[in-house]
Design a protein around this motif. Structure first.
Motif, PDB file in Angstrom:
ATOM      1  N   GLU A 242       0.838  -1.208   0.000  1.00  0.00           N
ATOM      2  CA  GLU A 242       0.000   0.000   0.000  1.00  0.00           C
ATOM      3  C   GLU A 242       0.870   1.253   0.000  1.00  0.00           C
ATOM      4  OE1 GLU A 242      -3.469   2.110   2.718  1.00  0.00           O
ATOM      5  OE2 GLU A 242      -2.843   0.063   3.168  1.00  0.00           O
TER       6      GLU A 242
ATOM      7  N   ILE B 134       1.157   4.160  -2.921  1.00  0.00           N
ATOM      8  CA  ILE B 134       0.950   5.582  -2.637  1.00  0.00           C
ATOM      9  C   ILE B 134       2.150   6.397  -3.100  1.00  0.00           C
ATOM     10  CG2 ILE B 134       0.785   7.255  -0.743  1.00  0.00           C
ATOM     11  CD1 ILE B 134      -0.974   5.189   0.711  1.00  0.00           C
TER      12      ILE B 134
ATOM     13  N   LEU C 297       1.930   6.660  -6.849  1.00  0.00           N
ATOM     14  CA  LEU C 297       0.876   7.611  -7.232  1.00  0.00           C
ATOM     15  C   LEU C 297       1.346   9.051  -7.032  1.00  0.00           C
ATOM     16  CD1 LEU C 297      -2.430   5.981  -5.951  1.00  0.00           C
ATOM     17  CD2 LEU C 297      -2.005   6.859  -8.244  1.00  0.00           C
TER      18      LEU C 297
ATOM     19  N   VAL D 216      -1.801   6.276 -13.841  1.00  0.00           N
ATOM     20  CA  VAL D 216      -2.681   6.708 -12.749  1.00  0.00           C
ATOM     21  C   VAL D 216      -3.807   5.701 -12.542  1.00  0.00           C
ATOM     22  CG1 VAL D 216      -4.385   8.450 -12.076  1.00  0.00           C
ATOM     23  CG2 VAL D 216      -2.154   9.161 -12.935  1.00  0.00           C
ATOM     24  N   LEU D 217      -4.420   5.263 -13.634  1.00  0.00           N
ATOM     25  CA  LEU D 217      -5.514   4.289 -13.512  1.00  0.00           C
ATOM     26  C   LEU D 217      -5.028   2.960 -12.946  1.00  0.00           C
ATOM     27  CD1 LEU D 217      -7.532   4.916 -16.813  1.00  0.00           C
ATOM     28  CD2 LEU D 217      -8.230   5.456 -14.473  1.00  0.00           C
TER      29      LEU D 217
ATOM     30  N   SER E  55      -4.055   3.430  -9.241  1.00  0.00           N
ATOM     31  CA  SER E  55      -5.279   3.642  -8.453  1.00  0.00           C
ATOM     32  C   SER E  55      -6.051   2.332  -8.310  1.00  0.00           C
ATOM     33  CB  SER E  55      -6.168   4.698  -9.107  1.00  0.00           C
ATOM     34  OG  SER E  55      -5.496   5.923  -9.187  1.00  0.00           O
TER      35      SER E  55
ATOM     36  N   TYR F  82      -4.197   0.150  -5.851  1.00  0.00           N
ATOM     37  CA  TYR F  82      -4.409   0.651  -4.487  1.00  0.00           C
ATOM     38  C   TYR F  82      -5.803   0.276  -3.992  1.00  0.00           C
ATOM     39  CZ  TYR F  82      -4.763   3.841  -0.557  1.00  0.00           C
ATOM     40  OH  TYR F  82      -4.954   4.365   0.693  1.00  0.00           O
ATOM     41  N   TRP F  83      -6.794   0.425  -4.869  1.00  0.00           N
ATOM     42  CA  TRP F  83      -8.167   0.076  -4.491  1.00  0.00           C
ATOM     43  C   TRP F  83      -8.264  -1.410  -4.148  1.00  0.00           C
ATOM     44  CZ3 TRP F  83     -11.823  -3.066  -7.027  1.00  0.00           C
ATOM     45  CH2 TRP F  83     -13.112  -3.010  -6.487  1.00  0.00           C
TER      46      TRP F  83
END
Length: 163
Positions: free
Chosen positions: A95, A99, A102, A130-131, A134, A137-138
């Motif tokens: 995680e 981050i 990102l 970015v996608l 993200s 991360y999700w």
């Protein structure tokens, strides 16, 4: 040093590798702290200098450059957190890595020079990064929430069976 064969030899070797990894992580942490202090002092000096200069364009390229420098400092702090988390828990916290990545991509997007809109492959690549980050991360957050909810749920009793 003589290595014996078998499980004991493997454990001794892995212990040596573990000690080397920890020592290297400590050296890198100290070096990164020195770099962060120097960069922080330089950043504060740059902000102070621009604050005192009446010709500073706070809404132009100077602000973008300062934001880029600030985000670079934050990325370095996140890298330091990654290293210290590894030293504390001996695991890479995915995680925190996501981050950090990102933040790095966001910094790149913020400091894009004028005329970057003429490079569609660059923009598409940054958008995909970015996608992807993200989404990763999700997924990690979702897995953590699912694990927390599963461990917090009350235990279910098995139905009694008649002999």
């Amino acid at each position: 040093m003589r290595w014996s064969r078998g499980k004991a030899g493997d454990e001794a070797f892995l212990h040596l590798v573990d000690r080397f990894e920890r020592a290297l992580a400590k050296v890198l942490s100290v070096m990164l702290c020195i770099v962060l202090v120097a960069a922080g002092v330089q950043f504060v000096g740059a902000v102070g200098q621009q604050f005192l200069d009446p010709n500073t364009g706070w809404l132009g390229d100077d602000l973008i450059r300062l934001l880029g420098d600030l985000l670079t400092l934050l990325i370095a702090l996140e890298v330091l957190q990654n290293v210290t988390a590894y030293l504390r828990h001996h695991v890479v916290q995915i995680e925190l890595v996501l981050i950090t990545a990102l933040t790095a991509v966001a910094r790149k997007v913020i400091v894009l020079p004028p005329g970057s809109e003429d490079k569609p492959l660059l923009l598409v690549g940054l958008g995909l990064a970015v996608l992807s980050l993200s989404g990763g991360y999700w997924l990690v957050r979702r897995a953590e929430i699912t694990n927390v909810n599963a461990s917090a749920a009350p235990a279910r009793a098995f139905p009694e069976q008649d002999p």
